[in-house]
Design an enzyme around this catalytic site. Structure first.
Site, PDB file in Angstrom:
ATOM      1  N   HIS A  55     -30.281  14.133  -1.909  1.00 25.83           N
ATOM      2  CA  HIS A  55     -29.292  14.306  -0.844  1.00 25.83           C
ATOM      3  C   HIS A  55     -28.268  15.322  -1.341  1.00 25.83           C
ATOM      4  O   HIS A  55     -27.971  15.343  -2.548  1.00 25.83           O
ATOM      5  CB  HIS A  55     -28.480  13.035  -0.595  1.00 25.83           C
ATOM      6  CG  HIS A  55     -29.260  11.848  -0.180  1.00 25.83           C
ATOM      7  ND1 HIS A  55     -29.866  11.004  -1.059  1.00 25.83           N
ATOM      8  CD2 HIS A  55     -29.489  11.335   1.044  1.00 25.83           C
ATOM      9  CE1 HIS A  55     -30.456  10.030  -0.404  1.00 25.83           C
ATOM     10  NE2 HIS A  55     -30.251  10.205   0.878  1.00 25.83           N
ATOM     11  N   ASP A  58     -26.030  13.808  -3.856  1.00 28.49           N
ATOM     12  CA  ASP A  58     -26.569  13.354  -5.145  1.00 28.49           C
ATOM     13  C   ASP A  58     -26.310  14.446  -6.177  1.00 28.49           C
ATOM     14  O   ASP A  58     -26.252  14.183  -7.373  1.00 28.49           O
ATOM     15  CB  ASP A  58     -28.092  13.137  -5.091  1.00 28.49           C
ATOM     16  CG  ASP A  58     -28.515  12.075  -4.099  1.00 28.49           C
ATOM     17  OD1 ASP A  58     -27.677  11.241  -3.730  1.00 28.49           O
ATOM     18  OD2 ASP A  58     -29.689  12.096  -3.686  1.00 28.49           O
ATOM     19  N   MET A  89     -38.480  18.431  -1.085  1.00 30.08           N
ATOM     20  CA  MET A  89     -37.752  17.846   0.056  1.00 30.08           C
ATOM     21  C   MET A  89     -36.267  17.746  -0.276  1.00 30.08           C
ATOM     22  O   MET A  89     -35.898  17.475  -1.422  1.00 30.08           O
ATOM     23  CB  MET A  89     -38.325  16.456   0.363  1.00 30.08           C
ATOM     24  CG  MET A  89     -37.678  15.720   1.497  1.00 30.08           C
ATOM     25  SD  MET A  89     -36.232  14.729   1.025  1.00 30.08           S
ATOM     26  CE  MET A  89     -36.972  13.136   0.693  1.00 30.08           C
ATOM     27  N   GLU A 182     -36.807   9.316   9.384  1.00 31.15           N
ATOM     28  CA  GLU A 182     -37.105   8.048   8.699  1.00 31.15           C
ATOM     29  C   GLU A 182     -36.470   6.884   9.450  1.00 31.15           C
ATOM     30  O   GLU A 182     -35.265   6.879   9.697  1.00 31.15           O
ATOM     31  CB  GLU A 182     -36.573   8.110   7.268  1.00 31.15           C
ATOM     32  CG  GLU A 182     -36.785   6.820   6.493  1.00 31.15           C
ATOM     33  CD  GLU A 182     -36.361   6.939   5.043  1.00 31.15           C
ATOM     34  OE1 GLU A 182     -36.171   8.072   4.559  1.00 31.15           O
ATOM     35  OE2 GLU A 182     -36.208   5.884   4.396  1.00 31.15           O
ATOM     36  N   LYS A 184     -35.570   2.721  10.096  1.00 29.10           N
ATOM     37  CA  LYS A 184     -35.246   1.479   9.381  1.00 29.10           C
ATOM     38  C   LYS A 184     -34.695   0.519  10.430  1.00 29.10           C
ATOM     39  O   LYS A 184     -33.914   0.947  11.290  1.00 29.10           O
ATOM     40  CB  LYS A 184     -34.211   1.778   8.298  1.00 29.10           C
ATOM     41  CG  LYS A 184     -33.929   0.612   7.375  1.00 29.10           C
ATOM     42  CD  LYS A 184     -33.026   1.071   6.223  1.00 29.10           C
ATOM     43  CE  LYS A 184     -32.687  -0.087   5.318  1.00 29.10           C
ATOM     44  NZ  LYS A 184     -31.835   0.333   4.197  1.00 29.10           N
ATOM     45  N   GLU A 218     -41.266   4.543   5.613  1.00 24.63           N
ATOM     46  CA  GLU A 218     -41.018   3.905   4.312  1.00 24.63           C
ATOM     47  C   GLU A 218     -41.632   2.506   4.305  1.00 24.63           C
ATOM     48  O   GLU A 218     -41.406   1.713   5.226  1.00 24.63           O
ATOM     49  CB  GLU A 218     -39.513   3.820   4.022  1.00 24.63           C
ATOM     50  CG  GLU A 218     -39.268   3.025   2.743  1.00 24.63           C
ATOM     51  CD  GLU A 218     -37.846   3.016   2.245  1.00 24.63           C
ATOM     52  OE1 GLU A 218     -37.207   4.081   2.245  1.00 24.63           O
ATOM     53  OE2 GLU A 218     -37.377   1.925   1.842  1.00 24.63           O
ATOM     54  N   HIS A 221     -39.138  -0.335   4.806  1.00 24.50           N
ATOM     55  CA  HIS A 221     -38.490  -0.432   6.109  1.00 24.50           C
ATOM     56  C   HIS A 221     -39.429  -1.014   7.162  1.00 24.50           C
ATOM     57  O   HIS A 221     -39.019  -1.853   7.981  1.00 24.50           O
ATOM     58  CB  HIS A 221     -37.979   0.937   6.552  1.00 24.50           C
ATOM     59  CG  HIS A 221     -36.962   1.519   5.609  1.00 24.50           C
ATOM     60  ND1 HIS A 221     -36.429   2.766   5.762  1.00 24.50           N
ATOM     61  CD2 HIS A 221     -36.383   0.990   4.495  1.00 24.50           C
ATOM     62  CE1 HIS A 221     -35.565   3.000   4.789  1.00 24.50           C
ATOM     63  NE2 HIS A 221     -35.534   1.938   4.002  1.00 24.50           N
ATOM     64  N   ASP A 246     -42.302   7.593   2.184  1.00 27.87           N
ATOM     65  CA  ASP A 246     -41.503   6.916   1.158  1.00 27.87           C
ATOM     66  C   ASP A 246     -42.290   5.710   0.657  1.00 27.87           C
ATOM     67  O   ASP A 246     -42.389   4.682   1.336  1.00 27.87           O
ATOM     68  CB  ASP A 246     -40.147   6.472   1.727  1.00 27.87           C
ATOM     69  CG  ASP A 246     -39.139   7.621   1.729  1.00 27.87           C
ATOM     70  OD1 ASP A 246     -39.501   8.738   1.309  1.00 27.87           O
ATOM     71  OD2 ASP A 246     -37.985   7.395   2.152  1.00 27.87           O
ATOM     72  N   ASP A 256     -33.326  -4.592   2.107  1.00 29.39           N
ATOM     73  CA  ASP A 256     -34.106  -3.418   1.697  1.00 29.39           C
ATOM     74  C   ASP A 256     -34.220  -3.391   0.176  1.00 29.39           C
ATOM     75  O   ASP A 256     -33.303  -2.968  -0.523  1.00 29.39           O
ATOM     76  CB  ASP A 256     -33.383  -2.160   2.202  1.00 29.39           C
ATOM     77  CG  ASP A 256     -34.160  -0.888   1.950  1.00 29.39           C
ATOM     78  OD1 ASP A 256     -35.394  -0.964   1.839  1.00 29.39           O
ATOM     79  OD2 ASP A 256     -33.531   0.178   1.893  1.00 29.39           O
ATOM     80  N   ASP A 258     -36.559  -1.861  -1.902  1.00 29.27           N
ATOM     81  CA  ASP A 258     -36.967  -0.610  -2.583  1.00 29.27           C
ATOM     82  C   ASP A 258     -37.619  -0.886  -3.931  1.00 29.27           C
ATOM     83  O   ASP A 258     -37.249  -0.298  -4.954  1.00 29.27           O
ATOM     84  CB  ASP A 258     -35.755   0.332  -2.770  1.00 29.27           C
ATOM     85  CG  ASP A 258     -35.229   0.866  -1.437  1.00 29.27           C
ATOM     86  OD1 ASP A 258     -36.002   0.940  -0.466  1.00 29.27           O
ATOM     87  OD2 ASP A 258     -34.028   1.212  -1.377  1.00 29.27           O
ATOM     88  N   ASP A 288     -39.564   6.254  -3.058  1.00 31.66           N
ATOM     89  CA  ASP A 288     -38.161   5.970  -2.727  1.00 31.66           C
ATOM     90  C   ASP A 288     -37.892   4.525  -3.131  1.00 31.66           C
ATOM     91  O   ASP A 288     -37.919   3.614  -2.304  1.00 31.66           O
ATOM     92  CB  ASP A 288     -37.899   6.173  -1.234  1.00 31.66           C
ATOM     93  CG  ASP A 288     -36.439   5.926  -0.901  1.00 31.66           C
ATOM     94  OD1 ASP A 288     -35.636   5.838  -1.850  1.00 31.66           O
ATOM     95  OD2 ASP A 288     -36.103   5.807   0.287  1.00 31.66           O
TER      96      ASP A 288
HETATM   97  C1  GLT Z   1     -31.312   5.679   1.018  1.00 31.13           C
HETATM   98  C2  GLT Z   1     -32.280   4.961   1.922  1.00 31.13           C
HETATM   99  C3  GLT Z   1     -33.611   5.580   1.875  1.00 31.13           C
HETATM  100  C4  GLT Z   1     -33.652   6.962   2.430  1.00 31.13           C
HETATM  101  C5  GLT Z   1     -32.885   7.918   1.625  1.00 31.13           C
HETATM  102  C6  GLT Z   1     -32.876   9.252   2.342  1.00 31.13           C
HETATM  103  S1  GLT Z   1     -31.339   7.348   1.206  1.00 31.13           S
HETATM  104  O1  GLT Z   1     -31.572   5.386  -0.318  1.00 31.13           O
HETATM  105  O2  GLT Z   1     -32.345   3.596   1.541  1.00 31.13           O
HETATM  106  O3  GLT Z   1     -34.558   4.806   2.524  1.00 31.13           O
HETATM  107  O4  GLT Z   1     -34.981   7.409   2.381  1.00 31.13           O
HETATM  108  O5  GLT Z   1     -31.727   9.465   3.071  1.00 31.13           O
HETATM  109 MN    MN Z   2     -36.458   5.869   2.300  1.00 39.26          MN
HETATM  110 MN    MN Z   3     -35.483   1.504   1.576  1.00 39.06          MN
END
Ligand code: GLT
Ligand code: MN
Ligand code: MN
Length: 385
Positions: A55, A58, A89, A182, A184, A218, A221, A246, A256, A258, A288
């Protein structure tokens, strides 16, 4: 051991925010020190990543002067080149700063929508400067807790205006850049607009330049929404809209998480890898995810290596699946029932259907060997085949 070592052509990428994640959560402070982006690039090259994504913030603090920005970007470019990596990206942070507390492109305040556009076009310039081909848009705060505050139709209209604006900007500058949206379902907002990849796909068709816009599904998500990532990605692929992905993992019904790719939903991850590999999909295998809050820098490295290894191990399992005589015999048997033959309308074809006598009862008596098939998959994944 050398079986699961990544090669540049495997195209594994990570965001700066993933290996740079400091373990902060809503109930606890950071547990790991801030690591400079240049060091993160080195760490990623040590684990065999092909590329690094980020980003705007970042890399560049939100209040950096133009001179500071240029110096940071020059140093970062040097590190990326030194490590023989790429920046495939770039994305924009439209969710952390208080200005975006009620959204960016969907904010009720026109100046905030304009500021979000300004911030995004500056990130697009940076993406073009670094040779990125994909620009991800995650509408982190495009949502609400208070439905009285906004008609969702207005929110979508504003969202559309902004994306149309950005497409025109890219066209105007002749940047070779495409957008990946993306989805969510919730978090950080109570409800996010366009909560699933399916919603995004429908929305894209209403844009002025739908050809320039695809999706970035993702794993976590879609799973949060109770959906099957494999199916979501398949729909996007089939529509020619899978521009980015992702990869991570997630338990259903949680925040979330991750998680490290392949750490939780082995069968789901396997079918996802199978889909991407069988389709010969050319996009980046982007992770991600982030390390557990229990980890230090060594743990972060183990996390990144784990994501890559799990993808490579599952890819080997895909080859095994595709060559397994017992599995293939069952699939062959299913195909013999005409599974691959298209049904095409003609007046004659419809009339023939009407004239035909179907033995509905015996068709209904037919059983399918799916218990056996699925058990073979499970045994393959458990390593006993
Ligand atoms: C953030 C989010 C991710 C997104 C990123 C891109 S930022 O960490 O949880 O799912 O992909 O903006
Ligand atoms: Mn993501
Ligand atoms: Mn996520």
């Amino acid at each position: 051991m050398s079986r699961f070592v990544p090669k540049p052509e495997d195209h594994f990428t990570f965001g700066l925010w993933t290996v740079g994640n400091r373990g902060r959560d809503p109930f606890g402070h950071e547990v790991r020190p801030a690591v400079p982006p240049v060091r993160l690039v080195q760490l990623l090259s040590e684990v065999g990543a092909y590329g690094v994504n980020f980003h705007d913030n970042d890399l560049i603090p939100i209040d950096a002067t133009p001179q500071e920005r240029d110096a940071i970007v020059a140093e970062f470019k040097q590190a990326v080149n030194d490590c023989n990596m790429r920046v495939p990206m770039v994305t924009v942070n439209l969710f952390s700063d208080p200005v975006f507390r009620d959204g960016a492109f969907t904010s009720n305040v026109r100046s905030i929508r304009e500021y979000a556009l300004r911030k995004t076009i500056e990130s697009i310039d940076l993406a073009a400067e670094l040779g990125a081909e994909i620009f991800v848009l995650w509408g982190g705060r495009e949502g609400t807790e208070v439905d009285a505050s906004k008609d969702p139709r207005d929110a979508l209209k504003r969202y559309r205006e902004c994306i149309d604006f950005l497409c025109e900007y890219v066209i105007d500058h002749q940047y070779p850049l495409k957008f990946a949206l993306e989805a969510k379902p919730n978090e950080p907002r109570g409800d996010l607009y366009l909560p699933t990849t399916g919603s995004m796909l429908a929305f894209i068709e209403t844009l002025a330049h739908p050809d320039m816009v695809g999706v970035n599904p993702e794993f976590a998500h879609e799973t949060m929404a109770g959906l099957n990532m494999y199916h979501q990605v398949a729909q996007a692929l089939e529509a020619g809209k899978l521009f980015h992905i992702d990869l991570n993992d997630q338990k259903i019904g949680r925040f979330d998480q991750d998680l490290r790719f392949g750490s939780e939903s082995l069968k789901g991850a396997f079918f996802l890898v199978k889909l991407l590999e069988d389709a010969g999909w050319q996009g980046m295998r982007h992770f991600d995810a982030h390390a557990y809050r229990t980890e230090d820098e060594e743990g972060v490295k183990a996390f990144a290596e784990g994501c890559i290894r799990n993808y490579l191990i599952l890819r080997e399992k895909v080859h095994q699946f595709n060559e397994d005589p017992e599995i293939q015999a069952i699939l062959q048997e299913l195909r013999a029932e005409g599974g691959d033959e298209p049904l095409v309308y003609s007046a004659d074809a419809a009339a023939a259907l009407k004239d035909r006598t179907f033995d509905r009862v015996s068709l209904g008596e037919k059983a399918y060997p799916y218990e056996k098939l699925d058990q073979l998959v499970v045994e393959l994944l458990l390593g006993v085949r």
